[in-house]
Enzyme design. Structure first.
Site, mmCIF file in Angstrom:
data_model
loop_
_atom_site.group_PDB
_atom_site.id
_atom_site.type_symbol
_atom_site.label_atom_id
_atom_site.label_comp_id
_atom_site.label_asym_id
_atom_site.label_seq_id
_atom_site.Cartn_x
_atom_site.Cartn_y
_atom_site.Cartn_z
ATOM 1 N N GLY A 176 67.171 34.914 8.898
ATOM 2 C CA GLY A 176 66.175 35.294 9.895
ATOM 3 C C GLY A 176 64.873 34.524 9.680
ATOM 4 O O GLY A 176 64.610 34.016 8.583
ATOM 5 N N CYS A 177 64.073 34.453 10.730
ATOM 6 C CA CYS A 177 62.843 33.635 10.669
ATOM 7 C C CYS A 177 61.825 34.248 9.712
ATOM 8 O O CYS A 177 61.360 33.586 8.775
ATOM 9 C CB CYS A 177 62.269 33.469 12.069
#
Ligand SMILES: NC(=O)C1=CN([C@@H]2O[C@H](COP(=O)(O)OP(=O)(O)OC[C@H]3O[C@@H](n4cnc5c(N)ncnc54)[C@H](OP(=O)(O)O)[C@@H]3O)[C@@H](O)[C@H]2O)C=CC1
Ligand SMILES: CC(=O)N[C@@H](CCC(=O)OP(=O)(O)O)C(=O)O
Length: 317
Positions: free
Chosen positions: A134-135
Site C-alpha cells: 500500500g502507498c
C-alpha cells in the site's frame, strides 16, 4: 539484458493504470500487450495517455479471457476483491505469467512475495505472484525500518494523502468540492495499512490517515518511542547506512515536503527530531502515492521478476 517481455495491465483506466502505461511503454525491454478497461473499451490509449506513442486501444477483456494473450507478466490495478478471478483467467491456458497485484488482496498471503524492494528484496526467490504494498504502508515502513530494533511500544503515524489515493470511484475522499480548504480525517483506527505495517514490522502501528485537497503525493509523520536514549547523529547514521545506496530513497535532515514529491519516482525520509530525553524520535516520509506508492514500485517488482535491473525504465533523479 533479457529478450523483450510482454506485459498486460488490467484496470488501466485508473490513476495507477495510467502511470503504469507510461512506465511500461517507456521501458526498453517491455512491450505493452493489452490494457483493459470496461469504460474506455475501443478508445486509443494515446487519447488518454498522450505520452504513449503506440496504436494500442483499451479493451474490455473478460477476466477468464486474460490467459488468451499469453503475456509474460500482468499488473492488476483493480479495486480490492477482484484479483482472484483475474489470476484464474491468466492461468486458464496453462500460462504462468508473473502477476503484480496493486490491490490489498494478497498482502497478507504468505504464498505471495510482498514486494517492497528496498526492504524485502532479499526475500525474493523467484516468486511469480507479487503483492505490491500500500502507498501509506510503504512510507510508514521507510520511516520505521532503520530504527526498527530500537522501537518500544506502539508507533503512531499521522498520514495525509492527495485525493488520487482514493481512486476514481466517486466518494467524499475524492470530491474536490468537499475537499476545498479542508483536511478530511477517515479510517482513524483499523485502516488496512495499519494492519499491513504491523504485520510486516512486527510492531503495533497506530495510523491516522487524512485526505487533503492536492491531487497526488502523501506524507507520513511517525512517532517512535525508543527503548534507550539515542542521539541525532546516531539516528542520521542509521538512515544513511540503510538507504545511502538506494537510488529511489533520499535521506535529508530537513523534513521532506509533500509538495516536492509529486510526480517523482522515489521517496524521501527525514526531519529527524528527538525529544530532550533522547527517547522519542519523530521521522517524516513522503512519496507520490501513484508512483513509489504504486506504479514505480510495480515496475521495480516486474524488473526483479523478469530479470532486468531493478530500476530499468524508471527515471531516477
Ligand atoms: N491510487 C493510489 O494512490 C493507490 C492505489 N492502489 C491500489 O491500486 C488499485 C487501483 O487503484 P486506482 O488506480 O487508484 O483505482 P481507480 O479507481 O483509479 O481505477 C480502478 C480501475 O479498475 C477498473 N475497475 C473498477 N471496478 C472494476 C470491476 N468491478 N471490475 C473490473 N475492473 C474494475 C476501472 O476501469 P473500468 O471501470 O473502466 O473497467 C479502473 O481501470 C486499487 O486496488 C488501489 O487500492 C495502491 C497504491 C496506491
Ligand atoms: C486517500 C485514500 O483514500 N487513500 C487510500 C489508499 C490507497 C491504497 O494504497 O490503498 P490499497 O491498500 O487499497 O491499495 C485509502 O486510504 O484507502
Amino acid at each position: 539484458m533479457p529478450d523483450t517481455r510482454t506485459v498486460g495491465i488490467v484496470g488501466a483506466r485508473g490513476h495507477t493504470g495510467a502511470e503504469l502505461i507510461r512506465l511500461v511503454a517507456a521501458h526498453p525491454g517491455f512491450e505493452l500487450a493489452f490494457v483493459s478497461s470496461r469504460e474506455l473499451d475501443g478508445q486509443p490509449v494515446s487519447a488518454h495517455v498522450p505520452e504513449y506513442p503506440g496504436s494500442l486501444r483499451y479493451a474490455n477483456i473478460a477476466h477468464e479471457e486474460l490467459g488468451d494473450f499469453g503475456v509474460d507478466a500482468c499488473v492488476l490495478a483493480l479495486p480490492n476483491g477482484k484479483s482472484d478471478a483475474c489470476i484464474a483467467g491468466l492461468g486458464a491456458r496453462g500460462g504462468e505469467p508473473v502477476i503484480v497485484d496493486l490491490s490489498a488482496d494478497h498482502r497478507f498471503d504468505d504464498d505471495w512475495y510482498y514486494g517492497l524492494p528496498e526492504l524485502t528484496r532479499d526475500r525474493y526467490v523467484g516468486q511469480e505472484h507479487i503483492a505490491n504494498p500500500g502507498c501509506y504502508a510503504s512510507a510508514m515502513q521507510f520511516a520505521i525500518a532503520p530504527v526498527r530494533d530500537l522501537v518500544e511500544g506502539p508507533v503512531q503515524c499521522f498520514g495525509v494523502s492527495g485525493y488520487s489515493g482514493a481512486g476514481t470511484t466517486p466518494s467524499d475522499r475524492n470530491d474536490v468540492d468537499k475537499l476545498r480548504d479542508n483536511l478530511m480525517p477517515y479510517a482513524l483506527v483499523d485502516h488496512l495499512h495499519e494492519r499491513e505495517v504491523s504485520r510486516q514490522s512486527g510492531l503495533a502501528v497506530e495510523f491516522m490517515p487524512h485526505v487533503a485537497p492536492h491531487f497526488r503525493g502523501l506524507t507520513v509523520t511517525a512517532n517512535l518511542h525508543l527503548r534507550e536514549p539515542t542521539t541525532l547523529d546516531a539516528v542520521r547514521a542509521r538512515y544513511a547506512d540503510r538507504y545511502g545506496d538506494e537510488p529511489l530513497l533520499r535521506v535529508d535532515d530537513n523534513a521532506p515536503w509533500v509538495s516536492r514529491i509529486a510526480g517523482r519516482h522515489g521517496a524521501e525520509v527525514g526531519g529527524f527530531t528527538l525529544s530532550n530525553d533522547g527517547r522519542r524520535l519523530v521521522v517524516v516520509a513522503t512519496l507520490d502515492n501513484l508512483l513509489k506508492g504504486a506504479a514505480t514500485q510495480a515496475m521495480q517488482n516486474l524488473n526483479l521478476a523478469l530479470g532486468f535491473p531493478e530500476t530499468e525504465g524508471i527515471p531516477v533523479e
